[in-house]
Design an enzyme around this catalytic site. Structure first.
Site, PDB file in Angstrom:
ATOM      1  N   ASP A 166      47.820  33.594  34.749  1.00  0.00           N
ATOM      2  CA  ASP A 166      47.594  34.953  35.239  1.00  0.00           C
ATOM      3  C   ASP A 166      46.577  34.966  36.375  1.00  0.00           C
ATOM      4  OD1 ASP A 166      47.474  37.685  35.492  1.00  0.00           O
ATOM      5  OD2 ASP A 166      46.523  38.041  33.552  1.00  0.00           O
ATOM      6  N   HIS A 222      47.605  42.616  27.910  1.00  0.00           N
ATOM      7  CA  HIS A 222      46.434  41.768  28.156  1.00  0.00           C
ATOM      8  C   HIS A 222      45.192  42.653  28.089  1.00  0.00           C
ATOM      9  CE1 HIS A 222      44.193  39.171  31.448  1.00  0.00           C
ATOM     10  NE2 HIS A 222      43.621  39.095  30.271  1.00  0.00           N
ATOM     11  N   HIS A 279      53.868  42.771  32.132  1.00  0.00           N
ATOM     12  CA  HIS A 279      52.480  42.402  31.841  1.00  0.00           C
ATOM     13  C   HIS A 279      51.615  43.628  32.096  1.00  0.00           C
ATOM     14  CE1 HIS A 279      49.124  39.553  31.417  1.00  0.00           C
ATOM     15  NE2 HIS A 279      48.538  40.218  32.404  1.00  0.00           N
ATOM     16  N   MET A 281      41.834  47.331  31.179  1.00  0.00           N
ATOM     17  CA  MET A 281      40.443  46.981  31.524  1.00  0.00           C
ATOM     18  C   MET A 281      39.519  48.137  31.158  1.00  0.00           C
ATOM     19  SD  MET A 281      41.140  45.552  35.353  1.00  0.00           S
ATOM     20  CE  MET A 281      42.445  44.353  35.672  1.00  0.00           C
ATOM     21  N   MET A 327      43.462  32.260  32.645  1.00  0.00           N
ATOM     22  CA  MET A 327      43.171  33.072  33.828  1.00  0.00           C
ATOM     23  C   MET A 327      42.949  32.130  35.018  1.00  0.00           C
ATOM     24  SD  MET A 327      43.457  36.145  32.821  1.00  0.00           S
ATOM     25  CE  MET A 327      43.114  36.790  34.468  1.00  0.00           C
ATOM     26  N   SER A 362      53.076  42.034  36.775  1.00  0.00           N
ATOM     27  CA  SER A 362      51.911  42.797  36.327  1.00  0.00           C
ATOM     28  C   SER A 362      51.969  44.212  36.891  1.00  0.00           C
ATOM     29  CB  SER A 362      50.619  42.106  36.782  1.00  0.00           C
ATOM     30  OG  SER A 362      49.534  42.971  36.516  1.00  0.00           O
ATOM     31  N   MET A 394      41.531  43.300  28.449  1.00  0.00           N
ATOM     32  CA  MET A 394      40.247  42.883  29.030  1.00  0.00           C
ATOM     33  C   MET A 394      39.219  43.917  28.595  1.00  0.00           C
ATOM     34  SD  MET A 394      41.797  41.732  32.664  1.00  0.00           S
ATOM     35  CE  MET A 394      43.349  42.528  32.277  1.00  0.00           C
ATOM     36  N   ASP A 420      47.856  45.197  32.058  1.00  0.00           N
ATOM     37  CA  ASP A 420      46.430  44.869  32.109  1.00  0.00           C
ATOM     38  C   ASP A 420      45.581  46.069  31.719  1.00  0.00           C
ATOM     39  OD1 ASP A 420      46.367  42.118  33.129  1.00  0.00           O
ATOM     40  OD2 ASP A 420      47.359  42.983  34.878  1.00  0.00           O
TER      41      ASP A 420
END
Ligand code: DX5
Ligand code: ZN
Length: 219
Positions: A176, A67, A34, A38, A138, A9, A69, A36
Site C-alpha cells: 500500500d 484499512h 480499499h 484515518m 506500507m 484506493s 489508520m 482508508d
C-alpha cells in the site's frame, strides 16, 4: 500464489462523484475496494468515516478491504463489520493487545489484517502470523495518497513471504502506497499478492483500462 488482486484506493476517488467512481470500479477488473479510514491522531490526516463508508457500501459490488489508520481500533471493529467490511486491517503500531484484536475481528467471520509502517520490522509478526489472514506492508508513511514508493519494501516482502512459508501459512501480502505499473511486477516477484493503488488508478485518464493493463502485465 494465485492471481494478483488489485485494490483501488477510494481515497483517490472524486468524492463529489463517489457513486460514479464506485460503479466504474465495479465495472473494472479490480478485485477489492480499499477503504482508508484515518482519525487525525494515528496519522496526520482525516479521510472519511462511517456515513461515507455506508454510501460506498450501497453501490460497491466487490469486497470492502478496510484499512484502519486509527488508535484503539477495537472500539469500532463491530461497526465496520456492520458496514460490510470483508477484510479489516489494523495497524501493529496502534494495538496494545494485537492478538486479542485479531481474535475479535475473526470472531465476526471477516478476514483479519495487520498493517506495518515502513519502519516496523516484520519479525514482530512472528508470534501472530498464523492468526493473520493478511499483512499490509506500507510502502509510504500512512496518511496521504500520492506519495513516492519506499524502496526497502521489496526486502520486507521477501522476508515476510519466507516467514509465512516457514510457518506453512497461506498469507495475503498487500502493498500500500506508491504502487504503479513501474513497480508492480517486482512487488509480485518478491512475494506480494495484493496491490493497492490510489492515485495511479484514479489519476489515470481511463481507470478501467489502467486496471486491465495492470492485471495483464502481471499474468
Ligand atoms: C495511505 C493509504 C493508501 C493510499 C495509497 O495512507 O493507506 O491506501 O490511498 O495511495 P497511492 O496509491 O496514491 O500511494
Ligand atoms: Zn491504505
Amino acid at each position: 500464489m494465485g492471481i494478483t488482486k488489485i485494490a483501488p484506493s477510494v481515497l483517490a476517488a472524486d468524492f463529489a462523484n463517489l457513486q460514479r467512481d464506485i460503479e466504474m470500479i465495479n465495472n473494472s477488473q479490480a478485485d477489492w475496494f480499499h477503504i482508508d479510514i484515518m482519525d487525525g491522531v494515528f496519522v496526520p490526516n482525516i479521510s472519511f468515516g462511517m456515513p461515507v463508508l455506508k454510501a460506498i457500501q450501497k453501490h460497491a459490488t466487490k469486497p470492502l478491504d478496510v484499512h484502519l489508520m486509527i488508535v484503539d481500533p477495537d472500539r469500532y471493529i463491530k461497526t465496520f463489520v456492520e458496514l460490510g467490511a470483508e477484510i479489516i486491517t489494523v495497524h501493529y503500531e496502534a494495538c496494545t493487545h494485537l492478538h486479542r484484536t485479531l481474535q475479535l475481528i475473526k470472531s465476526y467471520g471477516v478476514k483479519a489484517g495487520i498493517a506495518l509502517n515502513p519502519h516496523t520490522n516484520i519479525e514482530l509478526l512472528k508470534n501472530v502470523l498464523t492468526e493473520t489472514d493478511l499483512v499490509c506492508l506500507m510502502s509510504v508513511n500512512p496518511g496521504f495518497g500520492g506519495q513516492s514508493f519506499i524502496e526497502n519494501t521489496y526486502s520486507k516482502i521477501t522476508a515476510l513471504r519466507q516467514m509465512a512459508t516457514e510457518q506453512q501459512t497461506d498469507l495475503l501480502i498487500e502493498i500500500d502506497g506508491g504502487v504503479s505499473n513501474k513497480n508492480a511486477n517486482q512487488l509480485i516477484d518478491a512475494g506480494a499478492n495484493v496491490l493497492v493503488a490510489g492515485s495511479y488508478i484514479f489519476g489515470a485518464s481511463n481507470p478501467v483500462e489502467t486496471v486491465k493493463n495492470l492485471k495483464e502485465q502481471l499474468l
